[in-house]
Write a protein that holds these residues in place. Sequence first.
Motif, mmCIF file in Angstrom:
data_model
loop_
_atom_site.group_PDB
_atom_site.id
_atom_site.type_symbol
_atom_site.label_atom_id
_atom_site.label_comp_id
_atom_site.label_asym_id
_atom_site.label_seq_id
_atom_site.Cartn_x
_atom_site.Cartn_y
_atom_site.Cartn_z
ATOM 1 N N PRO A 263 0.826 -1.223 0.000
ATOM 2 C CA PRO A 263 0.000 0.000 0.000
ATOM 3 C C PRO A 263 0.858 1.270 0.000
ATOM 4 O O PRO A 263 0.397 2.331 -0.416
ATOM 5 N N ARG B 91 4.399 3.635 -4.678
ATOM 6 C CA ARG B 91 3.784 4.614 -5.589
ATOM 7 C C ARG B 91 3.642 3.963 -6.955
ATOM 8 O O ARG B 91 4.611 3.380 -7.471
ATOM 9 N N TRP C 182 0.717 4.662 -13.948
ATOM 10 C CA TRP C 182 0.225 3.693 -14.934
ATOM 11 C C TRP C 182 0.028 4.404 -16.268
ATOM 12 O O TRP C 182 -0.776 5.323 -16.361
ATOM 13 N N VAL D 97 -7.295 3.209 -18.056
ATOM 14 C CA VAL D 97 -8.303 2.522 -17.241
ATOM 15 C C VAL D 97 -8.883 1.316 -17.970
ATOM 16 O O VAL D 97 -9.790 0.658 -17.481
ATOM 17 N N GLU E 146 -9.679 -4.099 -11.224
ATOM 18 C CA GLU E 146 -9.668 -3.532 -9.874
ATOM 19 C C GLU E 146 -8.349 -2.877 -9.526
ATOM 20 O O GLU E 146 -8.059 -2.578 -8.395
ATOM 21 N N TRP E 147 -7.529 -2.608 -10.554
ATOM 22 C CA TRP E 147 -6.227 -2.009 -10.292
ATOM 23 C C TRP E 147 -6.378 -0.608 -9.713
ATOM 24 O O TRP E 147 -7.298 0.123 -10.082
ATOM 25 N N GLN E 148 -5.434 -0.250 -8.864
ATOM 26 C CA GLN E 148 -5.385 1.127 -8.362
ATOM 27 C C GLN E 148 -4.028 1.711 -8.696
ATOM 28 O O GLN E 148 -3.031 0.983 -8.715
ATOM 29 N N ALA E 149 -4.009 3.004 -8.974
ATOM 30 C CA ALA E 149 -2.732 3.673 -9.231
ATOM 31 C C ALA E 149 -2.803 5.066 -8.624
ATOM 32 O O ALA E 149 -3.891 5.607 -8.429
ATOM 33 N N ASP E 150 -1.644 5.624 -8.339
ATOM 34 C CA ASP E 150 -1.611 6.988 -7.813
ATOM 35 C C ASP E 150 -1.704 8.001 -8.931
ATOM 36 O O ASP E 150 -2.065 9.155 -8.727
ATOM 37 N N TRP F 259 -2.807 7.959 -13.138
ATOM 38 C CA TRP F 259 -3.162 7.300 -14.394
ATOM 39 C C TRP F 259 -2.786 8.247 -15.528
ATOM 40 O O TRP F 259 -3.269 9.374 -15.575
#
Length: 594
Positions: free
Chosen positions: A315, A318, A321, A327, A335-339, A341
């Motif tokens: 978590p 950093r 993407w 997206v 369900e990917w998360q990025a700081d 995009w």
Amino acid sequence: MAIQERAGIDKRWGEYAADEWSDAVVAAMKLGGIDHLFFVSGSEIGFYQEATIKAHELGRPSPRLVTMMHEQTALNAALGVAMVTGQPAATAVHVDVGTFNYGGGLHTAWRGRYPVLMTAGTGPRAYPGTTIGGRNNYIQWYQEPRDQGEILRQYTKLDHRMESQDNPGLMISRLLQVSMSEPKGPVYMSFPREAAMTPIPEGRIRFPTRDQLGIARPSWPDPEDAKTVARWLIEADNPCIYTANSGRNADTVEDLVRLADLLAVPVNQDRLFRGLTFPMTHPLFGTGPAPKNADALLVIEAPVPWMPPDDAPSPDARIAWVDVDPVQSRYKTMEWQADLWLPCEAQTATRAIYEAATGMLSQSDLNRIADRRERLERRKQEIETANEAAAQKARQRNPIHPRWAAYQICDILEPDTILLDDALSNSTFMHAYARRTQPSTFFKSGGSSGGWGAGAAFGAKLAKPDSDVVLAVGDGFFMFDNPIAALWASAQHKAPFLTVVFVNRSYSTGTRGLRDTYPEGIAAEKRNYDGGVFDPRPDFGKMAETVNGYGETVRDPEEVGPALRRGLNAVRNGSPAVIGVWLPTLVEEMSLPS
Ligand SMILES: Cc1ncc(C[n+]2csc(CCOP(=O)(O)OP(=O)(O)O)c2C)c(N)n1
Ligand SMILES: [Mg+2]
């Protein structure tokens, strides 16, 4: 009003000789960068033959019509051309049924973002005798679905049925503009025979070419975002770039090397890459941390860079993407998360991050970077030494170890050999030894459909006749792409390639996959893998003989290399060749030393 008058409104459009719409269509294809039209016969698409032959005779622009014996092979061949040239290719097939036969190739085209123009005729529907090209055979009543484009609409950026109000040349250019603009992808045109045979008054037509319409320019990140990513990479102790598909554009490789070198950031290439992203012998290639151990992650065109939840980044890490569509709007559940995009292209993003980073480096940064480089160089050496030792150990095993087969395949490659990997469970071995360094010399399909390799290898050789083309393929996947149709095309069109088949007479899905899904199940207990094993197998070497090619199956570890060289010689002398490497089945493999 006649089309050429209407189209003449825009004076920038060129004027071309065309007697009927089909002539305009083939001209617009060629002017739009299409050199090959892979064609599988149908009664309603004879216009493509007439138009391309006429163009050839009269010196008009037209792609070369390439006779094919199966639609999926034809589509895969078009993907092969697009993959090695970066330019579009086209297919033409018979009505709805030919469109169905595009099969899994549709998935590959879509997921792999290949710019291909798929076409099909439609069942003529004009009442017999009323319209040129109208119905003249009973079968045509069977041929009309409610909506032909619907068959593959999920797998195209755009589909179009050519209709009387269209300018046929414009529509082809428009489809190609869409296909070639990022995110690239397949487009489809159904072409009624009545439309194709529509006469063009005075034999002249005006339309814009693909490039007159224009292809969208590469998108750049916001300079502030580029600075942020550069800062994250510089500050990190364990940064890594994760990529899969950035090698779609071969020019990106150089920019990625420049960025990686500047910061000594390793580059990990996903198993499902679409084209070589980075020179494989470079110390920064494949030496990066697993995503869960990285503290700064730059994901570049990698739809699935890790397996959640166990491999997911910490978590605190950093994550930036980069993708033209970061997206992933072509995918449903993500369900990917990025700081951060970044909706931009791999090449421009890497350039921008490089530019931003150059102005930021302090002496202490440079020292840390130099230390990291040394560490990664050592790691690369360790990996290579371990791979070599594993290969020499595998060599001792009889029956042949697939690792040894992969090692031997990679040993026959020239720097410019184009290697296609459709080897599935043996891909890891191919990657360990491929050592490809030049852009556009190593490809996977970019999708999950089996049966891409043989057609794609044919297309690649057709487009790059001066390079050896080698396909490494599982025995199951080889069968999925109508190997005889691909081998026939290879012999017929003088585009010979070498196929090496991993003959384990099994599907990993139906053997290892079944065991892993039901470890306590009755199939595993009884070692009964019906559905996963196909023994006795087809004789793959003999398949080459059906088209007067060279074929053999090799069973002795020391004979693998010599057999591959015999195959390669045959290919260089103009014949397709298939070398089967006889391996244990994957059920036998379960109780053999790995
Ligand atoms: C068109 C298509 N059908 C089925 C599958 C499911 N599938 C994935 S891997 C695999 C096994 C492939 O067998 P083979 O090529 O022999 O490779 P091996 O498992 O032996 O390494 C199958 C059937 C697929 N990916 N594509
Ligand atoms: Mg197999």
